[in-house]
Structure formats: C-alpha cells, structure tokens
Design an enzyme around this catalytic site. Sequence first.
Site, short mmCIF file in Angstrom:
data_model
loop_
_atom_site.label_atom_id
_atom_site.label_comp_id
_atom_site.label_asym_id
_atom_site.label_seq_id
_atom_site.Cartn_x
_atom_site.Cartn_y
_atom_site.Cartn_z
N GLU A 38 41.48 47.67 30.34
CA GLU A 38 40.03 47.50 30.51
C GLU A 38 39.29 48.71 29.95
O GLU A 38 39.89 49.70 29.57
CB GLU A 38 39.70 47.40 32.01
CG GLU A 38 39.58 45.99 32.57
CD GLU A 38 38.21 45.38 32.28
OE1 GLU A 38 37.42 45.98 31.52
OE2 GLU A 38 37.95 44.29 32.80
N ASN A 61 34.40 48.53 39.29
CA ASN A 61 34.81 47.76 38.12
C ASN A 61 34.13 48.37 36.90
O ASN A 61 34.26 49.55 36.63
CB ASN A 61 34.52 46.28 38.32
CG ASN A 61 35.32 45.41 37.35
OD1 ASN A 61 36.48 45.68 37.10
ND2 ASN A 61 34.70 44.39 36.78
N ASP A 77 33.15 38.87 30.23
CA ASP A 77 33.67 40.04 30.96
C ASP A 77 32.94 41.29 30.46
O ASP A 77 31.73 41.42 30.67
CB ASP A 77 35.20 40.10 30.77
CG ASP A 77 35.88 41.08 31.70
OD1 ASP A 77 35.24 42.05 32.12
OD2 ASP A 77 37.07 40.90 32.00
N ASN A 86 30.18 43.31 35.75
CA ASN A 86 30.78 43.59 34.45
C ASN A 86 29.75 43.92 33.40
O ASN A 86 28.53 43.78 33.59
CB ASN A 86 31.58 42.34 34.00
CG ASN A 86 33.07 42.51 34.23
OD1 ASN A 86 33.62 43.56 33.99
ND2 ASN A 86 33.70 41.46 34.71
N ARG A 124 36.62 47.79 44.94
CA ARG A 124 36.87 48.89 44.01
C ARG A 124 35.76 48.91 42.97
O ARG A 124 35.04 47.93 42.80
CB ARG A 124 38.21 48.69 43.29
CG ARG A 124 38.27 47.42 42.41
CD ARG A 124 39.45 47.49 41.45
NE ARG A 124 39.78 46.23 40.81
CZ ARG A 124 39.25 45.80 39.65
NH1 ARG A 124 38.31 46.51 39.05
NH2 ARG A 124 39.65 44.66 39.12
C1 BGC Z 1 38.05 42.45 36.37
C2 BGC Z 1 39.16 41.46 36.58
C3 BGC Z 1 38.61 40.05 36.52
C4 BGC Z 1 37.84 39.83 35.24
C5 BGC Z 1 37.21 38.49 35.18
C6 BGC Z 1 37.37 42.12 35.07
O1 BGC Z 1 36.32 43.02 34.82
O2 BGC Z 1 38.56 43.78 36.33
O3 BGC Z 1 39.85 41.73 37.78
O4 BGC Z 1 39.65 39.10 36.63
O5 BGC Z 1 36.84 40.82 35.08
O6 BGC Z 1 36.32 38.37 34.14
CA CA Z 2 35.44 44.29 32.90
#
Ligand code: BGC
Ligand code: CA
Length: 306
Positions: free
Chosen positions: A22, A117, A213, A163, A115
């Site tokens: 990521e 992200n 995402d 995200n 957590r």
């Molecule tokens: C998260 C993942 C998630 C995904 C879905 C990511 O940013 O870290 O855990 O499954 O987004 O889009």
């Molecule tokens: Ca992400």
Amino acid sequence: MGGAMHEDRARLALEVHPEHGEGPLWDDRRQRLFWVDVTGGAVHVLDPATGDDVEIRVDQQVGAVALREDGSLVVAGERGLAVLDPDAHPGSAAGEGPVVLDVVVPLESDDDATRCNDGTVDPHGRFWIGTMAHDHRPAAGTLYRVDADRSIHRQVSGLTISNGIAWSPDGSTAWFIDSASGWVDVLTVDPGSGDVQRRRPAIDLHAGPGVPDGMTIDAEGGRWVAMYGGWQVRRHGPDGHLDTVITLPVAQPTSCALGGPDLDELFITTTPENMDAATLAEQPLSGSLFRCTVDVPGLPPDRWAG
Ligand code: BGC
Ligand code: CA
C-alpha cells in the site's frame, strides 16, 4: 481532451511478496519510492533506478507514510503518528527486531479495533489521515487533520474504509474516497483553517470494476484511481471523464503515485490480502509493484510541517 480512451499495460517494477502492499509515495529529493506493508508492519524504500528495495520492519501495522520538512517520515501506525528517519535504518537484517515507533500523535490509541489507513499532506503542510476497522466494520472510521502544531482535528466521521486523498495545488479541494461508498467525493476545505466545509459525491465508481482505493493527482488535475479487485488503475480527467485505463496482471491494486526523475512514472502497489491459495496461484505477482510511463507528470510531494 475528449476523443479515444487510452489503454496501457503496467510492467513489473519490483517482484516482492508483502502481506498487504500500500501507500506509495515518491520522494523527489531522494529519488526513492516509499511504500508500506500494512499488516506486515514495514516501511519499504525502493530505488527504481536499480531495483534495490530496503525493508524497515516496525513494531505495528502501518497505513501510510508521508514526508516531513526535514526529510524524515511521519508513519501512520496502528495507534497514531510516529516519526521515522529512514536514513538511520538502512534496512532490517534477518533476525533483527523491528524498529519500535515512538507515537507522537496518538490517534484512537485506546481502540484496538481500528488502525490508520490512507493519508496525505495538503499544500499547507497539514497531514490528513483516515482510520478504519481491522474487520472493515461499517462507519468505524474517521478522517483527521493533524496540523503543524500536532493538534488533531476530526474532519469526517462515519467512514468505513478511508482512502485515496488527493489535493488541488491551492489546498482548497480534496478528492477523497470511502471505498465502501464506491464514489470519489470532493471535500471543500477552508484554506485558512483547514476545516472541511462541504462533502459531495463527484465520480461514480460504484459499478466497478472493483472498488476505488488509493488515488493520486497529476499536474493537469487528472485523478488516478486504483481499482481494488478491478485489475486496473484509471485516470479521470479534470472534467471527471474516464480517459485512461492501465491494466495489471493482478486484481488488487491498492494505490498509486507519480514519480521518477520526470514525475511521469506511475508506480502502483498491489496486495494479496484476502486471496485464497488458488487465486494466489493464478496471480502470483499479487503484492508486487508495477509501473507505467504516462503523458502528464505528477506534482512533487507536500511535506508535513509537524
Ligand atoms: C485497505 C484494505 C481494504 C481496501 C479496500 C485498503 O485501503 O487497506 O484493507 O481491503 O482498501 O479497498
Ligand atoms: Ca488504500
């Protein structure tokens, strides 16, 4: 622009097997790509010119990293923000313990269910970081803004998978994704205070393929969105229309960043998370990094003033 849709294929940048790749971030001063292994608890430093990738293991899960003005990193971990000097850690040797992060800005540190992200710095040097539940439980996440004085400001709550934050160069507009909603939203931000004034849906991606995402923005205002489960990263131009699709040999891209000497290399992280053995056998490069040269360059990264 208008006209025909452009299609391209990403090529392998680094074969690697993280638990959950990521958070790519281009450092224009070092000419390196930082990226993270979220559940594996590591920060990686890739030199794309040589293919050398250094792993710095840390003592907790890491959602994202961003640059600070002095060149060190802010690491958004399980319990909040920590500062890490990557140059002081030339890589974890086999058998060596993880770097113990000193959390300087606690975020939901008493909540084991969530957590950090995705996160990014705005053009005014403020760090924006979203949280989510480990089990993806709906509405458990919050988007925070952390200012130069390290004060914490709750901006958007009720999020599921926070995200993809990308900023207009003047810092008045953020594009933001809650993956569970399937939309790219626009946040209107007061540039002075940094407060979100309005949130409205902008690009409808709920029909897929996959779910939106991570995201980055280029110098023309094009938004590049990683479609998790959709085998592609796509560009929506300044008017919101889809104009470019970059396909991948793996289904789960997680995020992207424009980097390289001319900022015209799109680097893409991917993940094997939640794949069963059969799927993984079909997509053995899941977790690897990919790259593709694009027409419009990106912008140099903003740096946290905190
Ligand atoms: C998260 C993942 C998630 C995904 C879905 C990511 O940013 O870290 O855990 O499954 O987004 O889009
Ligand atoms: Ca992400």
